[in-house]
Design a protein around this motif. Structure first.
Motif, mmCIF file in Angstrom:
data_model
loop_
_atom_site.group_PDB
_atom_site.id
_atom_site.type_symbol
_atom_site.label_atom_id
_atom_site.label_comp_id
_atom_site.label_asym_id
_atom_site.label_seq_id
_atom_site.Cartn_x
_atom_site.Cartn_y
_atom_site.Cartn_z
ATOM 1 N N GLU A 125 79.452 44.670 46.550
ATOM 2 C CA GLU A 125 79.256 43.432 47.317
ATOM 3 C C GLU A 125 79.191 42.201 46.412
ATOM 4 O O GLU A 125 79.679 41.132 46.776
ATOM 5 C CB GLU A 125 77.966 43.523 48.139
ATOM 6 C CG GLU A 125 77.974 44.633 49.168
ATOM 7 C CD GLU A 125 76.654 44.740 49.908
ATOM 8 O OE1 GLU A 125 76.576 44.222 51.054
ATOM 9 O OE2 GLU A 125 75.694 45.307 49.340
ATOM 10 N N VAL A 126 78.552 42.337 45.272
ATOM 11 C CA VAL A 126 78.387 41.211 44.340
ATOM 12 C C VAL A 126 78.654 41.701 42.921
ATOM 13 O O VAL A 126 78.485 42.893 42.610
ATOM 14 C CB VAL A 126 76.965 40.608 44.423
ATOM 15 C CG1 VAL A 126 76.733 39.930 45.760
ATOM 16 C CG2 VAL A 126 75.904 41.670 44.156
ATOM 17 N N PRO A 127 79.055 40.780 42.012
ATOM 18 C CA PRO A 127 79.260 41.177 40.613
ATOM 19 C C PRO A 127 77.966 41.334 39.833
ATOM 20 O O PRO A 127 77.931 41.997 38.796
ATOM 21 C CB PRO A 127 80.096 40.026 40.048
ATOM 22 C CG PRO A 127 79.720 38.847 40.883
ATOM 23 C CD PRO A 127 79.467 39.386 42.258
ATOM 24 N N TYR A 128 76.890 40.706 40.350
ATOM 25 C CA TYR A 128 75.604 40.720 39.652
ATOM 26 C C TYR A 128 74.540 40.275 40.645
ATOM 27 O O TYR A 128 74.815 39.467 41.538
ATOM 28 C CB TYR A 128 75.652 39.765 38.452
ATOM 29 C CG TYR A 128 74.452 39.829 37.544
ATOM 30 C CD1 TYR A 128 74.344 40.803 36.559
ATOM 31 C CD2 TYR A 128 73.404 38.916 37.674
ATOM 32 C CE1 TYR A 128 73.239 40.871 35.724
ATOM 33 C CE2 TYR A 128 72.298 38.979 36.842
ATOM 34 C CZ TYR A 128 72.226 39.963 35.864
ATOM 35 O OH TYR A 128 71.130 40.027 35.048
ATOM 36 N N PRO A 129 73.299 40.796 40.555
ATOM 37 C CA PRO A 129 72.248 40.350 41.486
ATOM 38 C C PRO A 129 72.065 38.835 41.476
ATOM 39 O O PRO A 129 71.906 38.225 40.430
ATOM 40 C CB PRO A 129 70.995 41.061 40.948
ATOM 41 C CG PRO A 129 71.502 42.267 40.242
ATOM 42 C CD PRO A 129 72.812 41.843 39.633
ATOM 43 N N GLY A 130 72.130 38.245 42.662
ATOM 44 C CA GLY A 130 71.949 36.799 42.787
ATOM 45 C C GLY A 130 73.227 35.998 42.658
ATOM 46 O O GLY A 130 73.208 34.779 42.871
ATOM 47 N N VAL A 131 74.344 36.626 42.314
ATOM 48 C CA VAL A 131 75.620 35.927 42.148
ATOM 49 C C VAL A 131 76.536 36.326 43.297
ATOM 50 O O VAL A 131 76.895 37.501 43.439
ATOM 51 C CB VAL A 131 76.273 36.259 40.795
ATOM 52 C CG1 VAL A 131 77.628 35.562 40.672
ATOM 53 C CG2 VAL A 131 75.365 35.841 39.653
ATOM 54 N N ASP A 132 76.901 35.356 44.130
ATOM 55 C CA ASP A 132 77.747 35.617 45.292
ATOM 56 C C ASP A 132 78.523 34.359 45.631
ATOM 57 O O ASP A 132 78.250 33.280 45.082
ATOM 58 C CB ASP A 132 76.879 36.052 46.476
ATOM 59 C CG ASP A 132 77.684 36.751 47.569
ATOM 60 O OD1 ASP A 132 78.910 36.907 47.383
ATOM 61 O OD2 ASP A 132 77.089 37.126 48.591
#
Length: 355
Positions: free
Chosen positions: A88-95
């Motif tokens: 879903e995302v490349p990294y936690p908090g990055v969208d």
């Protein structure tokens, strides 16, 4: 690394005269050293690399983008913390940023080194005030009385005369020192509140969250340190295009400095709670020394085991709590035989009260 911390070596030396206790030194020496050392590490680029590196597919110079995002802060997307990384995302908090999404801006990393340094300065203030108030009195009274072979009976007699002349006139020292101990506790509690505000309300439970992290189920597991100190964030850069329209450029920024920051604040969380608990216990103990003579007797006897307990008890029955406080500091800084002789003279009650 040795040169980085060489300036802190002087704080590890034993002072020639001891005018406080271990709990007091935990503030102005232990905590002061820890905070200054952390501040120095954060500013040491040669050991930990650049604090920020931003990437973008556009033609914006990397150095320019790094400087802009460092100055104008970066951000994370609130609802992207717990999304599946890699799917879903490349990294936690990055969208992908869309209108209406809540953004969490990160600006604290610009100020970490300054905040740590000023916190260290505040931890030294009670020590500075107490040292100025004490004025070197204990050092002058115990001069040449800290070595058994160099003991001077005449100086011991003069010291006994001084204590007789100024008997029951040292309560101000005890109460001021007690006030400084209370100030130490208030300071560490206020510092914890400041750190909690500085980190967006995350510091209070930060240590517990880190400890519980290893017990979480892997399907819902995300590192709480990453939420407080994200290593990858977003940054938006605006500029004019060739036609004069405002263009928005989306960039991702790596924050290597946060790898260090997260470790620093985990250590500080445990350290500050430990210091706060010890400070609270110290104040309770100080209250017992004010209320109970036997506590004062045991305390001074522990500093000078060879002193006759009956003689010491006779002296402490006659003097005030402030006189005991001064005697207790003398016991810590005088040779045991010299202090024993002093107590014998005070107990004898036949001193000519003329200095």
């Amino acid at each position: 690394m040795e040169s980085l911390f060489s300036s802190l070596k002087t704080f590890f030396k034993r002072p020639p005269v001891i005018i406080d206790n271990l709990a007091f030194r935990l503030h102005y020496r232990g905590t002061f050293i820890v905070l200054v050392a952390c501040s120095l590490m954060v500013t040491s680029k040669q050991y930990f690399g650049d604090p920020i590196d931003c990437i973008s597919k556009d033609d914006i110079p990397n150095k320019l983008l790094d400087t802009y995002c460092w100055i104008h802060t970066t951000f994370s997307i609130e609802n992207a913390w717990k999304k599946t990384v890699g799917h879903e995302v490349p990294y936690p908090g990055v969208d992908k940023a869309t209108d209406g999404q809540k953004r969490v801006y990160h600006a604290y990393y610009q100020w970490v080194c300054f905040v740590l340094f000023f916190q260290a300065a505040f931890f030294y203030i009670p020590r500075f005030l107490w040292k100025a108030y004490e004025g070197g009195r204990v050092a002058k009274l115990t001069e040449n009385l800290n070595a058994p072979l160099g003991s001077d009976n005449k100086r011991i007699e003069l010291l006994a005369k001084y204590l007789k002349v100024y008997e029951k006139r040292h309560n101000h020292m005890f109460y001021f020192y007690s006030f400084m101990e209370i100030l130490n506790l208030v300071n560490v509690l206020v510092q914890m509140m400041i750190m909690n505000r500085f980190l967006g309300g995350e510091f209070t439970s930060y240590g517990w969250d880190v400890l519980q992290f290893t017990e979480w189920d892997w399907s819902v597991r995300y590192d709480p340190m990453i939420k407080v100190f994200p290593r990858l964030t977003k940054c938006t850069f605006h500029r004019y295009g060739s036609s004069g329209d405002v263009q928005k450029h989306d960039a991702m920024c790596i924050l290597p400095i946060n790898i260090l920051n997260e470790k620093i604040y985990v250590i500080l969380w445990f350290w500050f709670y430990m210091v706060a608990i010890i400070s609270a216990i110290t104040i309770i103990y100080r209250l017992t020394t004010l209320l109970f003579r036997q506590v004062r007797l045991s305390r001074t006897k522990a500093h000078c085991s060879i002193v006759d307990r009956n003689n010491l008890e006779t002296v402490l029955d006659r003097v005030s709590v402030g006189d005991w406080f001064l005697l207790d500091m003398l016991a810590r800084n005088m040779d045991a035989s010299c202090f024993n002789r002093l107590i014998e003279l005070l107990k004898g009650n036949n001193i000519n009260a003329k200095v």
